[in-house]
Design an enzyme around this catalytic site. Structure first.
Site, PDB file in Angstrom:
ATOM      1  CE1 TYR A 101     -62.832 -55.792 -66.118  1.00 44.82           C
ATOM      2  CE2 TYR A 101     -60.538 -55.166 -66.396  1.00 44.82           C
ATOM      3  CZ  TYR A 101     -61.640 -55.865 -66.815  1.00 44.82           C
ATOM      4  OH  TYR A 101     -61.568 -56.666 -67.921  1.00 44.82           O
ATOM      5  CD  GLU A 185     -63.773 -59.169 -67.116  1.00 48.27           C
ATOM      6  OE1 GLU A 185     -63.553 -58.429 -68.080  1.00 48.27           O
ATOM      7  OE2 GLU A 185     -64.886 -59.693 -66.902  1.00 48.27           O
TER       8      GLU A 185
END
Ligand code: GDP
Ligand code: MN
Length: 380
Positions: A101, A185
Site C-alpha cells: 500500500y 493512492e
C-alpha cells in the site's frame, strides 16, 4: 473531485508508473472484443468512485473473452455502496506475489503532506490499519522539499517495501504535484512473480481549485456520474444555485458571506449544538434566495432550529428582513427561526421582523446570543 480508477491509471502511466494493459468499456459485447485484444484472460473491474469493489463482487477474473462478456454483464449495472456501475475496465491479469500500500495525502492538521505505506497492502488495508497500526508507516513530507529519490528510498525502507518500490514513490509524488492532486493512492502496488512492480489499483483526488489549469478531467458534472443521488439535500440546493453543504447537526444555518457562515458554525458548536449545514446566501440575499435556502434547510429532518446570521453591508438589513418576510409567505415555517441582524440598517430590519410578529421567529442582537438561543432550541 475523485477520479475513476481508469483515469488515475492514465496519470500513473504518464508519469512512468507501470500499470497492467487495460481497456474501458460500457457494454458486455465490447468486453468480449477488448478481452480478445488483451490476450483472452482478463480481470473485469467495476469503475465506480468508491473503494472495496473487490469485496463487493466488482472485481472478477474471466478465463476467456466469452467469460469476460458474461462477467461484464454481471458487473455492469451492479450497485456498489450506492454507486451504479456504468463502465468496466478489463485488465491483463497479474500473477501477484506481494501486495503493498502506498499513498500521499494532505494532512490538514499538520499543514503538510503525509506518505503512508505498508508492506501489507490489498483489500484488508483498513483492518491492518485498525488492528496493527505499526504495520502502516506514516512519514511527513515537507511540501516545499517534496519526495526526492532519497526520501522515496527512506519511505520504502521504513515501510519494509522492496527497494524497487522507491521509484514508484518518487514518481507518485510527481503525480500529486503535477496533477494538482490532494490524494494519490495505490492499493495494491504489487510485485509479480517475475519481480515486476505494478500499480494494480489507483485512487486520485484532484483539487477542484486547480481546475483552471487542469482542464483534462473537466468537472464532476462533465463526468458520467455513478451516484446521481449522493445527497438529496445538496442536489436540491445545487439545483437552486445555492452554496450549501450538508452537515450532521441539528441547527440549520444561513448567513451572508462564507467567512461569517464559517464562524457561525464555530459559535454554534461552541454553544454545545451541531450545525446542520453550511449555507452562504452571499451578498445579494434576495427574498428568493432566502426562501430557497429556508426551503432546503427545513426539509432536512435533522434540523430542529434555524439560525439566520446576517451582517448587513452593501445589502442592508432591511432588505434582508424584507426577504425573510416574503420567504415566510412562500415557505411554511415548521421549526423555530432565530434571526440576528446587524450592520447596515439593522434597526430598520429588526423593526420589519417585529412587525411581522411570526410566532416561530425570534430575534437576537448578538451573534453569540443568537447561537446560544438556536442551540438551546435545537437541543432541548
Ligand atoms: P478494490 O477492492 O476496489 O480496492 O479493487 P482492486 O483493484 O484493489 O482489486 C481488489 C483485489 O483484487 C486486489 O487487492 C487484488 O488482490 C485482486 N486483483 C485485482 N487485480 C488482480 C489481478 O490481476 N490478479 C490477481 N491475482 N488479483 C487481482
Ligand atoms: Mn484497491
Amino acid at each position: 473531485m475523485d477520479l475513476y480508477e481508469y483515469q488515475a491509471r492514465e496519470l500513473f502511466k504518464d508519469h512512468g508508473i507501470a500499470v497492467p494493459d487495460a481497456a474501458v468499456v460500457d457494454h458486455p459485447r465490447e468486453a468480449r472484443h477488448a478481452a480478445e485484444l488483451l490476450g483472452g484472460r482478463v480481470v473485469v473491474k467495476a469503475q465506480v468512485k468508491t473503494g472495496g469493489r473487490g469485496k463487493a463482487g466488482g472485481v472478477k477474473l474471466a478465463a476467456d473473452p466469452a467469460a469476460a462478456e458474461i462477467t461484464a454483464r454481471q458487473i455492469l449495472g451492479m450497485d456498489i455502496k450506492g454507486h451504479t456501475v456504468r463502465r468496466v475496465m478489463l485488465a491483463q491479469p497479474v500473477d501477484i506475489q506481494d501486495e503493498f500500500y502506498v499513498s500521499y495525502v494532505l494532512d490538514r492538521e499538520a499543514g503538510t503532506f503525509l506518505a503512508i505505506a505498508s508492506a501489507e497492502g490489498g483489500v484488508e488495508i483498513e483492518e491492518v490499519a485498525a488492528n496493527r497500526p505499526e504495520a502502516v508507516t506514516r512519514i511527513p513530507v515537507d511540501p516545499a522539499e517534496g519526495v526526492t529519490e532519497a526520501k522515496a528510498a527512506e519511505i520504502a525502507a521504513a515501510a519494509g517495501l522492496p527497494p524497487e518500490a522507491a521509484a514508484v514513490l518518487h514518481r507518485l509524488w510527481r503525480v500529486l504535484v503535477r496533477e494538482d492532486a490532494l490524494l494519490v493512492e495505490v492499493n495494491p502496488l504489487v510485485r509479480t512473480a517475475d519481480g515486476v512492480i505494478l500499480a494494480l489499483d489507483g485512487k486520485v483526488t484532484v483539487d477542484d481549485n486547480a481546475r483552471f489549469r487542469q482542464a483534462r478531467w473537466g468537472s464532476d458534472a462533465a463526468q458520467p456520474a455513478d451516484d446521481p443521488g449522493a445527497d438529496p439535500l445538496e442536489a436540491a440546493a445545487r439545483a437552486k444555485g445555492l452554496n450549501y453543504v450538508k452537515l450532521d447537526g441539528e441547527v440549520g444555518i444561513i448567513g451572508n458571506g462564507a467567512g461569517l457562515v464559517m464562524s457561525t458554525l464555530d459559535v454554534v458548536a461552541g454553544r454545545g449544538a451541531r450545525p446542520a449545514d453550511f449555507l452562504d446566501i452571499g451578498g445579494g440575499a434576495s427574498a428568493r434566495t432566502m426562501a430557497d435556502g429556508l426551503d432546503v434547510i427545513l426539509s432536512d429532518p435533522d434540523v430542529r432550529a434555524v439560525l439566520v446570521n446576517v451582517f448587513g453591508g452593501i445589502t442592508a438589513c432591511d432588505a434582508v428582513a424584507e426577504g425573510i418576510v416574503r420567504a415566510l409567505e412562500s415557505v411554511r415555517l415548521t421549526k423555530p427561526l432565530v434571526v440576528r441582524l446587524d450592520g447596515n440598517n439593522a434597526a430598520r430590519g429588526r423593526a420589519i421582523l417585529d412587525a411581522r410578529a411570526h410566532p416561530l421567529v425570534e430575534q437576537a442582537t448578538t451573534m453569540d446570543g443568537a447561537a446560544a438561543r438556536a442551540a438551546e432550541l435545537a437541543t432541548t
